[in-house]
Design a protein around this motif. Structure first.
Motif, short mmCIF file in Angstrom:
data_model
loop_
_atom_site.label_atom_id
_atom_site.label_comp_id
_atom_site.label_asym_id
_atom_site.label_seq_id
_atom_site.Cartn_x
_atom_site.Cartn_y
_atom_site.Cartn_z
N ASN A 190 -58.33 -10.38 -27.69
CA ASN A 190 -59.26 -9.33 -28.15
C ASN A 190 -58.67 -7.98 -27.75
O ASN A 190 -59.06 -7.37 -26.76
N GLU A 191 -57.73 -7.50 -28.56
CA GLU A 191 -56.98 -6.30 -28.20
C GLU A 191 -57.88 -5.06 -28.13
O GLU A 191 -57.71 -4.21 -27.27
N GLY A 192 -58.84 -4.96 -29.05
CA GLY A 192 -59.72 -3.79 -29.04
C GLY A 192 -60.55 -3.70 -27.78
O GLY A 192 -60.67 -2.62 -27.18
N ALA A 193 -61.11 -4.85 -27.35
CA ALA A 193 -61.93 -4.85 -26.15
C ALA A 193 -61.08 -4.55 -24.91
O ALA A 193 -61.48 -3.79 -24.03
N ASN A 194 -59.89 -5.14 -24.84
CA ASN A 194 -59.02 -4.87 -23.69
C ASN A 194 -58.66 -3.40 -23.61
O ASN A 194 -58.63 -2.81 -22.52
N ALA A 195 -58.40 -2.78 -24.75
CA ALA A 195 -58.08 -1.35 -24.76
C ALA A 195 -59.26 -0.53 -24.28
O ALA A 195 -59.09 0.45 -23.54
N LEU A 196 -60.47 -0.91 -24.69
CA LEU A 196 -61.67 -0.20 -24.26
C LEU A 196 -61.81 -0.27 -22.74
O LEU A 196 -62.01 0.76 -22.07
N TYR A 197 -61.69 -1.47 -22.18
CA TYR A 197 -61.92 -1.63 -20.75
C TYR A 197 -60.84 -0.91 -19.92
O TYR A 197 -61.14 -0.29 -18.91
N ARG A 198 -59.61 -1.01 -20.38
CA ARG A 198 -58.56 -0.27 -19.66
C ARG A 198 -58.78 1.23 -19.78
O ARG A 198 -58.55 1.98 -18.82
N ALA B 64 -69.89 0.67 -27.87
CA ALA B 64 -69.47 -0.19 -26.77
C ALA B 64 -69.30 0.61 -25.48
O ALA B 64 -69.68 0.17 -24.39
N ARG B 65 -68.74 1.81 -25.59
CA ARG B 65 -68.56 2.65 -24.41
C ARG B 65 -69.91 3.01 -23.79
O ARG B 65 -70.08 2.97 -22.56
N ARG B 66 -70.88 3.37 -24.62
CA ARG B 66 -72.21 3.70 -24.09
C ARG B 66 -72.87 2.48 -23.47
O ARG B 66 -73.56 2.58 -22.44
N ALA B 67 -72.66 1.31 -24.06
CA ALA B 67 -73.22 0.09 -23.49
C ALA B 67 -72.62 -0.20 -22.12
O ALA B 67 -73.33 -0.63 -21.19
N MET B 68 -71.32 0.04 -21.96
CA MET B 68 -70.69 -0.18 -20.66
C MET B 68 -71.26 0.78 -19.61
O MET B 68 -71.50 0.39 -18.46
#
Length: 242
Positions: free
Chosen positions: A214-222, A187-191
């Motif tokens: 979606n706690e996992g996605a929110n943590a990724l974006y933050r 997901a990080r590489r896709a972003m």
């Protein structure tokens, strides 16, 4: 200049478009054709009165859709009136924003493959994640620059995402990672790839919308440094499932 919330919602409509946008009095109605809540919810164009709600409800019924309203930060009165009518709160959402220059990073073709038209494998990955033909049709309706990203991990298809641009704002949608490949950096590489694509297509900002649940996605974006730029939720008519 940092885009304001009104500009973000305009980009949301442009990059994840309904089949039709209909102006009905003070309302914008969206014909979704099964594409989900974002492309089916009504929004107020100007401050509305409680009696205006019936107009929106009738318009959505005519479209064959259940009454559904998107409630943004400026819609407090509407939210109160719908609550009194026993409309349920569905899917509180946060919209994130980030300058593409801070995240853009070319990814090797062995890791991220940008394509358009989308490939059959991308359709298959979205289908496995519950994103079927009606939502694929939403992506295909986007009129501006657009791209489907295929993420790979150890030579195996590992994820997929859709990114589209509306002027200075690019938005990433439908980012899905194969369950067995989560926590592998896909997901990080896709972003990063989405930000690079956005920069290459003249955008200055990358935005997205994600449910607060979606706690996992929110943590990724933050964790990537994205900041909260706007919020919204839906109000669904009583007796209607989410």
């Amino acid at each position: 200049m940092t885009p304001d919330s009104r500009r973000l919602f305009a980009a949301l409509d442009a990059t994840w478009p309904p089949a039709r946008l209909i102006t009905d009095g003070p309302w914008t109605l969206r014909e979704g054709r099964g594409g989900g809540k974002r492309v089916s919810a009504a929004t107020a164009n100007i401050p509305v009165t409680e009696t205006d709600i019936a107009t929106a409800e009738a318009g959505m019924t005519t479209l064959g859709q259940q009454p559904l309203f998107m409630i943004r930060q400026q819609d407090a009165d509407l939210d109160h009136w719908l609550d009194a009518r026993e409309y349920s709160v569905v899917d509180p959402v946060v919209m994130y924003l980030f300058p593409v220059a801070a995240l853009a990073d070319p990814q090797p073709m062995t890791a991220i493959v940008p394509t358009w038209p989308m490939l059959a494998i991308q359709r298959d990955l979205w289908q496995m994640a519950g994103i079927g033909p009606s939502r694929i049709a939403v992506m295909e309706r986007a009129a501006g620059p657009r791209c489907a990203l295929l993420a790979r991990h150890k030579d195996t298809p590992a994820g997929v995402a859709f990114v589209a641009a509306d002027g200075a704002i690019a938005m990433i949608h439908a980012l899905e990672v194969v369950p067995s490949e989560r926590r592998s950096g896909v997901a990080r590489r896709a972003m990063k790839a989405a930000s690079q694509w956005a920069a290459d297509n003249g955008a200055e900002w990358l935005a997205l919308a994600v449910t607060r649940a979606n706690e996992g996605a929110n943590a990724l974006y933050r964790g990537l440094g994205m900041t909260e730029a706007a919020t919204y939720h839906y109000r669904l008519a009583p007796g209607v499932g989410p």
